[in-house]
Design a protein around this motif. Structure first.
Motif, PDB file in Angstrom:
ATOM      1  N   THR A 127       0.852  -1.191   0.000  1.00 37.31           N
ATOM      2  CA  THR A 127       0.000   0.000   0.000  1.00 37.31           C
ATOM      3  C   THR A 127       0.883   1.234   0.000  1.00 37.31           C
ATOM      4  O   THR A 127       2.085   1.156   0.290  1.00 37.31           O
ATOM      5  N   ALA A 128       0.295   2.361  -0.306  1.00 35.60           N
ATOM      6  CA  ALA A 128       1.051   3.611  -0.360  1.00 35.60           C
ATOM      7  C   ALA A 128       1.588   4.011   1.006  1.00 35.60           C
ATOM      8  O   ALA A 128       2.554   4.776   1.090  1.00 35.60           O
ATOM      9  N   ASP A 129       0.984   3.499   2.055  1.00 31.79           N
ATOM     10  CA  ASP A 129       1.374   3.917   3.397  1.00 31.79           C
ATOM     11  C   ASP A 129       2.241   2.895   4.133  1.00 31.79           C
ATOM     12  O   ASP A 129       2.525   3.068   5.316  1.00 31.79           O
ATOM     13  N   GLN A 223       0.819  13.762  -1.398  1.00 37.68           N
ATOM     14  CA  GLN A 223       0.424  12.364  -1.222  1.00 37.68           C
ATOM     15  C   GLN A 223       1.356  11.432  -1.995  1.00 37.68           C
ATOM     16  O   GLN A 223       2.035  11.841  -2.936  1.00 37.68           O
ATOM     17  N   PHE A 225       1.127   7.813  -4.135  1.00 38.70           N
ATOM     18  CA  PHE A 225       0.186   6.898  -4.779  1.00 38.70           C
ATOM     19  C   PHE A 225       0.944   5.744  -5.430  1.00 38.70           C
ATOM     20  O   PHE A 225       2.034   5.928  -5.970  1.00 38.70           O
ATOM     21  N   ASP A 283      -1.686  -2.163  -4.143  1.00 42.67           N
ATOM     22  CA  ASP A 283      -3.056  -1.746  -3.840  1.00 42.67           C
ATOM     23  C   ASP A 283      -3.226  -0.310  -4.315  1.00 42.67           C
ATOM     24  O   ASP A 283      -2.586   0.604  -3.797  1.00 42.67           O
ATOM     25  N   SER A 285      -6.035   1.411  -4.222  1.00 41.67           N
ATOM     26  CA  SER A 285      -7.285   1.966  -3.695  1.00 41.67           C
ATOM     27  C   SER A 285      -7.133   3.416  -3.239  1.00 41.67           C
ATOM     28  O   SER A 285      -8.106   4.185  -3.270  1.00 41.67           O
ATOM     29  N   LYS A 286      -5.932   3.823  -2.830  1.00 37.31           N
ATOM     30  CA  LYS A 286      -5.755   5.211  -2.402  1.00 37.31           C
ATOM     31  C   LYS A 286      -6.002   6.167  -3.564  1.00 37.31           C
ATOM     32  O   LYS A 286      -6.694   7.191  -3.405  1.00 37.31           O
ATOM     33  N   ALA A 287      -5.470   5.840  -4.727  1.00 35.20           N
ATOM     34  CA  ALA A 287      -5.708   6.684  -5.906  1.00 35.20           C
ATOM     35  C   ALA A 287      -7.178   6.662  -6.300  1.00 35.20           C
ATOM     36  O   ALA A 287      -7.750   7.686  -6.690  1.00 35.20           O
ATOM     37  N   ARG A 288      -7.798   5.502  -6.166  1.00 33.62           N
ATOM     38  CA  ARG A 288      -9.220   5.409  -6.499  1.00 33.62           C
ATOM     39  C   ARG A 288     -10.060   6.253  -5.542  1.00 33.62           C
ATOM     40  O   ARG A 288     -10.969   6.977  -5.966  1.00 33.62           O
ATOM     41  N   ASN A 289      -9.777   6.140  -4.256  1.00 30.48           N
ATOM     42  CA  ASN A 289     -10.611   6.801  -3.258  1.00 30.48           C
ATOM     43  C   ASN A 289     -10.379   8.316  -3.186  1.00 30.48           C
ATOM     44  O   ASN A 289     -11.330   9.093  -3.086  1.00 30.48           O
ATOM     45  N   LEU A 290      -9.111   8.734  -3.202  1.00 26.61           N
ATOM     46  CA  LEU A 290      -8.797  10.163  -3.066  1.00 26.61           C
ATOM     47  C   LEU A 290      -9.004  10.929  -4.366  1.00 26.61           C
ATOM     48  O   LEU A 290      -9.439  12.084  -4.351  1.00 26.61           O
TER      49      LEU A 290
END
Length: 313
Positions: A127-129, A223, A225, A283, A285-290
């Motif tokens: 994940t990005a984090d 951020q 991503f 993953d 999802s961070k790019a998708r969600n933000l």
């Protein structure tokens, strides 16, 4: 909006520059060591700690930094990390400092998934984090560049956006991906018919689309991503997909991955085998969600586009 794209003759930079020019939504300048003889491209003599960028940076709103010393499989330098640092760290931070000094609002940096690491357990994507864990000099240099950029951003107020792609494929790609395609083209039997790993890839068009999204999206500021197609494939599935895109049969022999790894170890190719047989998932999802971003192309379409114009991946 005025944009500067570095590495404009490179694999990613050239496609990004062409897409931005075609959109005509902003004024784009490309910079590189061997630029094409056309309008809006300037020659920069290397990405170094002493490269002067101010004239090129004048009036730019956003810098998209794709230029780098690329990952080299068989690096023959006596001190590879030092060589990567000269370009990927010192050269990048020199550019970023000058960008901040002249008032550039946002700096988009194309990093690498190697900052996260080399492998993931199947079904447990990066994940990005995640805490970074680079394992080779290239990944270390990219992480050090990221850290320096965050520091410059916090000190100056310039927004920093980091994008970490895994393997990027598309027309003109080189390295192991191109070698794999040549094997499929020759129709030779390959012992990869029973590989059940999972690998995340990113089509060149998908990566460019994410970069363009990050140029001015408010939520992208400061951020990190991860880029990807959002569709993980095994090495076996990928080889069959390349064959379908080429319109040629893929001949795979179903040898167990353990047997292949053992044989690779005997030949001194264990690291290569781990990349081919192991899993590396991301993953997105961070790019998708933000950002509300979705990869426009499937893996199947991305592979097909490799060959539409007659070019090879």
């Amino acid at each position: 909006m005025n944009l500067l794209v570095t590495g404009v003759t490179g694999f990613v930079g050239s496609q990004l520059f062409a897409r931005l020019k075609a959109q005509e939504r902003c004024h784009v300048v490309g910079a590189g060591r061997r630029v094409n003889a056309q309008e809006d491209q300037v020659v920069i003599d290397g990405l170094r700690a002493d490269t002067q960028w101010r004239e090129v940076l004048a009036n730019q709103t956003v810098v998209i930094h794709t230029a780098a010393r690329a990952h080299i499989m068989k690096d023959e330098e006596s001190d590879p990390l030092s060589e990567y640092r000269k370009v990927n760290v010192d050269g990048t931070l020199n550019l970023a400092k000058q960008a901040a000094e002249v008032g550039v609002r946002r700096f988009v940096f194309i990093s690498s998934i190697k900052v996260n690491g080399e492998q993931t357990p199947k079904g447990k994507p990066f994940t990005a984090d995640n805490v970074p864990a680079p394992e080779d000099p290239y990944g270390v240099s990219k992480l050090e560049a990221e850290a320096g950029l965050h520091e410059i951003g916090s000190e100056t107020g310039m927004e920093v956006v980091i994008i970490r792609p895994p393997i990027v494929y598309g027309p003109g790609v080189k390295g192991n991906f191109a070698s794999m395609i040549k094997l499929v083209e020759k129709g030779l039997p390959m012992p990869f018919g029973a590989i059940h790993n999972k690998r995340s890839l990113v089509a060149l068009d998908n990566l460019v689309d994410l970069i363009i999204t990050c140029i001015d999206h408010p939520a992208a500021a400061n951020q990190v991503f991860l880029a990807g197609d959002g569709q993980d494939v095994s090495t076996t599935e990928l080889l069959y997909g390349v064959g379908r895109a080429l319109g040629k049969p893929t001949r795979l022999i179903p040898l167990p991955a353990g047997m292949l790894m053992f044989g690779a170890g005997l030949l001194g190719k264990k690291a290569f085998a781990q990349r081919l047989l192991g899993s590396l998932q991301v993953d997105i999802s961070k790019a998708r969600n933000l950002l509300g971003w979705q990869p426009p192309l499937s893996v199947e379409e991305g592979l097909r586009r490799c060959f539409v114009s007659g070019d090879e991946c």
